[in-house]
Enzyme design. Structure first.
Site, mmCIF file in Angstrom:
data_model
loop_
_atom_site.group_PDB
_atom_site.id
_atom_site.type_symbol
_atom_site.label_atom_id
_atom_site.label_comp_id
_atom_site.label_asym_id
_atom_site.label_seq_id
_atom_site.Cartn_x
_atom_site.Cartn_y
_atom_site.Cartn_z
ATOM 1 N N TRP A 4 16.020 56.942 -56.690
ATOM 2 C CA TRP A 4 15.453 55.243 -56.361
ATOM 3 C C TRP A 4 15.677 53.927 -56.012
ATOM 4 C CZ3 TRP A 4 12.252 54.520 -61.357
ATOM 5 C CH2 TRP A 4 10.913 55.574 -62.127
ATOM 6 N N THR A 49 -7.243 40.761 -60.701
ATOM 7 C CA THR A 49 -6.305 41.192 -59.624
ATOM 8 C C THR A 49 -6.694 40.933 -58.089
ATOM 9 O OG1 THR A 49 -7.114 43.224 -59.595
ATOM 10 C CG2 THR A 49 -6.016 42.759 -62.110
ATOM 11 N N GLU A 84 -2.461 40.913 -65.746
ATOM 12 C CA GLU A 84 -2.845 41.328 -66.801
ATOM 13 C C GLU A 84 -2.272 40.926 -68.685
ATOM 14 O OE1 GLU A 84 -2.725 42.257 -64.330
ATOM 15 O OE2 GLU A 84 -4.011 44.473 -63.932
ATOM 16 N N LYS A 108 11.093 56.255 -52.856
ATOM 17 C CA LYS A 108 11.865 57.963 -53.850
ATOM 18 C C LYS A 108 13.065 58.678 -52.336
ATOM 19 C CE LYS A 108 8.929 57.845 -56.950
ATOM 20 N NZ LYS A 108 7.388 57.335 -56.933
HETATM 21 P P1 ADP Z 1 -0.171 36.716 -60.562
HETATM 22 O O1 ADP Z 1 -1.421 36.221 -59.346
HETATM 23 O O2 ADP Z 1 0.591 36.143 -61.061
HETATM 24 O O3 ADP Z 1 1.134 37.281 -58.929
HETATM 25 P P2 ADP Z 1 -0.527 39.828 -59.779
HETATM 26 O O4 ADP Z 1 -1.316 40.506 -60.747
HETATM 27 O O5 ADP Z 1 -0.962 39.821 -58.775
HETATM 28 O O6 ADP Z 1 -0.469 38.564 -61.395
HETATM 29 O O7 ADP Z 1 0.643 40.608 -59.734
HETATM 30 C C1 ADP Z 1 1.509 40.845 -60.630
HETATM 31 C C2 ADP Z 1 2.960 41.092 -60.246
HETATM 32 O O8 ADP Z 1 3.673 40.937 -60.072
HETATM 33 C C3 ADP Z 1 3.501 42.272 -61.302
HETATM 34 O O9 ADP Z 1 3.762 43.272 -61.908
HETATM 35 C C4 ADP Z 1 4.717 41.933 -60.518
HETATM 36 O O10 ADP Z 1 5.188 43.230 -59.477
HETATM 37 C C5 ADP Z 1 4.607 41.164 -59.869
HETATM 38 N N1 ADP Z 1 5.884 39.865 -60.251
HETATM 39 C C6 ADP Z 1 5.423 39.057 -60.798
HETATM 40 N N2 ADP Z 1 6.336 38.050 -60.891
HETATM 41 C C7 ADP Z 1 7.432 38.550 -60.141
HETATM 42 C C8 ADP Z 1 8.892 38.393 -60.322
HETATM 43 N N3 ADP Z 1 9.390 37.191 -61.239
HETATM 44 N N4 ADP Z 1 9.699 39.148 -60.278
HETATM 45 C C9 ADP Z 1 9.740 40.025 -59.392
HETATM 46 N N5 ADP Z 1 7.623 40.246 -58.882
HETATM 47 C C10 ADP Z 1 7.393 39.633 -59.678
#
Ligand code: ADP
Length: 541
Positions: A443, A185, A330, A438
């Site tokens: 929210w 991540t 994940e 918040k």
């Molecule tokens: P990646 O490396 O695939 O971007 P990460 O694990 O770094 O995945 O980040 C995932 C997070 O990115 C998600 O939990 C969410 O908060 C955000 N995210 C992914 N796709 C979207 C989307 N289409 N719109 C809004 N947030 C998104």
């Protein structure tokens, strides 16, 4: 009673074997680090993949070993990818955009035995070489002529390594739950954590992605894979494109507007995928040159929320459908995709565009729900926000090296995203749990405010963070990066927002910044913005 069908386990290398045997003439086209375009076929790719698999064996790589890659999307990286996991070792894609210390941390944590890298990243790895505890040698994705001078120890040239190797390799029969690839991540909170994918999880996801409700790729497609292989397996495209026999176009390090446009035009690209930042740059170039996109049918955009203005311009000016995708490292990573449904098609055009800003519905295999802090399911009414929970065969069970399960008692993974789900099953992210503002017990969605602000013609990018407030707990601060030469006053911006969001959502202050900082996967780096503005005093205090 057991079924009487063949129990053959799924191995990722079968994907490439299939592409080579039944779509053998289809091309992989790469824009290279050295400069220029390289083209060959799936058939050629398989032969060289087997050569590299032999070379890795000779170097002592065994089942279960981790091999790190620091590379752009390109044909050699593609070969290495299949060669490593096909023989039962683990392709560990390292995101080179992370800080060098994080890169070192990840390589040590994974205990990578070898590192496979593009020449671009040689100096990055030289800088951390002394910190690396497990790496026995480095394989540079180049031919002899392009090998750099380097202080790296035990360096191999990729083309030299494979030159004398046979084009045959007996892939081992692996249990399908064998680990195939490892991805960390991005570590915006704490240290990066490893997500260990299996052959099974990748193949199931790629099959789902290839359905008509997913990316729906066929052998008639030409797929520009902009999303990097190090960004959660390029959202599965590295498997789903060869699985369907689509032509694969790999941009290498060249992600600027002109390079993307040239590849789309010259390779008759029909389908592509990337984060919003890349498309922003691309659209700016397209507009500047008055370009056209006659072959491009659909683009998948995800990783962060897709601005409505981006969906609109693609649709109305270029006749390209935007498919918004949501997922995370994940979730292997694809969780939901926004493809339209008859009920949405029945709405007027503007309402359809509104709908396209949602993150979509899960593909079969993934299940989602939203819950309150006590873990109780919340209604799917499109209004009530809750913690987004997810489960399925390509969703994480536990992080690498941390044995305990990260699931709740019912097997759900808490995504830390806040979302609504509507009556049609469409999920919409309203925030990340840590970014939601918040205010007075309610929210405010930072994502909604950002998207709305980005609809203003002067705004290139917008970020909203919560600032401590004595009366309301937190209030929004809007940070703007303006388009070149553009200007907008605070009052103008608040007026613009005032007609589009609830009054109590209006930011307490609006500030301008030259460049909004982005993290390693192209998302707004709110951690850094919070640091920059920690002493900012809201005029409402
Ligand atoms: P990646 O490396 O695939 O971007 P990460 O694990 O770094 O995945 O980040 C995932 C997070 O990115 C998600 O939990 C969410 O908060 C955000 N995210 C992914 N796709 C979207 C989307 N289409 N719109 C809004 N947030 C998104």
């Amino acid at each position: 009673m057991k079924g009487l069908m063949q129990p053959n386990p799924m191995n990722l290398v079968h994907v490439l074997e299939h592409a080579a045997r039944f779509h053998g003439r289809r091309e992989i086209v790469s824009s290279t680090v050295e400069g220029g375009i390289h083209r060959y076929t799936y058939c050629d790719a398989l032969a060289r993949t087997k050569k590299f698999a032999n070379a890795l064996r000779k170097l002592g790589v065994d089942v279960g070993d981790r091999v790190g890659t620091l590379a752009w999307n390109g044909y050699r990286h593609f070969e290495a990818w299949y060669a490593i996991s096909g023989q039962g070792a683990i392709t560990h894609t390292v995101n080179p955009r992370l800080f060098p210390d994080q890169v070192a941390y990840i390589i040590n944590h994974a205990a990578d035995k070898f590192l496979v890298l593009d020449t671009t990243f040689v100096s990055l790895v030289e800088g951390i070489q002394d910190q690396l505890r497990s790496v026995e040698g480095f394989i540079i994705l180049a031919d002899r002529e392009h090998m750099p001078q380097t202080s790296l120890k035990n360096v191999h040239c990729y083309e030299d390594l494979i030159a004398g190797e046979p084009e045959e390799f007996a892939w081992p029969e692996l249990d399908e739950e064998t680990a195939s690839s490892l991805c960390y991540t991005s570590g915006t909170t704490g240290n990066p954590k490893g997500v260990m994918y299996s052959h099974r999880s990748n193949i199931l996801m790629a099959l789902a992605v290839n359905g008509a409700e997913g990316f729906g790729l066929t052998t008639m497609d030409s797929v520009l894979m902009v999303v990097p292989q190090f960004h959660a397996n390029s959202w599965g495209l590295v498997y789903s494109a060869p699985m369907s026999g689509a032509k694969l176009v790999l941009p290498g390090p060249n992600l600027d507007g002109k390079s993307t446009y040239d590849l789309i035009t010259n390779e008759q690209v029909t389908f592509s995928a990337a984060v919003p930042t890349v498309w922003n740059i691309f659209i700016a170039y397209l507009e500047e040159i008055g370009g056209k996109l006659p072959t491009l049918r659909e683009v998948v955009i995800g990783g962060s929320a897709v601005p409505r203005s981006m969906i609109k311009i693609f649709d109305e000016k270029y006749d390209v459908k935007v498919l918004q995708a949501w997922g995370m490292t994940e979730t292997n990573p694809l969780g939901t995709l926004n493809r339209t449904v008859p009920e949405v098609m029945a709405l007027d055009h503007e309402a359809q565009l509104d709908y396209a800003t949602k993150q979509g519905r899960p593909l079969f295999g993934v299940d989602i729900r939203i819950t309150n802090e006590a873990g109780t399911s919340l209604p799917h009414d499109g209004k009530t926000p809750g913690r987004l929970m997810v489960r399925g065969p390509w969703v994480i069970q536990s992080y690498y090296g941390l044995e305990e399960s990260v699931l709740d008692a019912d097997g759900w993974f808490d995504t830390s995203d806040i979302a609504t789900i509507d009556e049609l099953g469409f999920m919409q992210i309203t925030d990340r749990a840590k970014d939601v503002i918040k205010s007075g017990g309610e929210w405010i969605s930072s994502v909604d405010l950002e998207n709305t602000a980005m609809g203003h013609e002067s705004v290139a990018m917008a970020a909203v963070i919560g600032m401590a407030h004595p009366k309301w707990d937190e209030r929004p601060l809007l940070i703007l990066q303006l388009r070149e030469g553009a200007s907008v006053s605070k009052d103008e911006m608040l007026d613009y927002l005032g007609s589009r969001v609830a009054k109590w959502w209006l930011p307490d202050d609006v500030v301008e910044i030259d460049v909004i900082p982005l993290g390693g996967t192209g998302k707004i780096n709110k951690l850094s913005l919070r640091e920059t503005f920690k002493d900012h005093v809201l005029p409402t205090i």
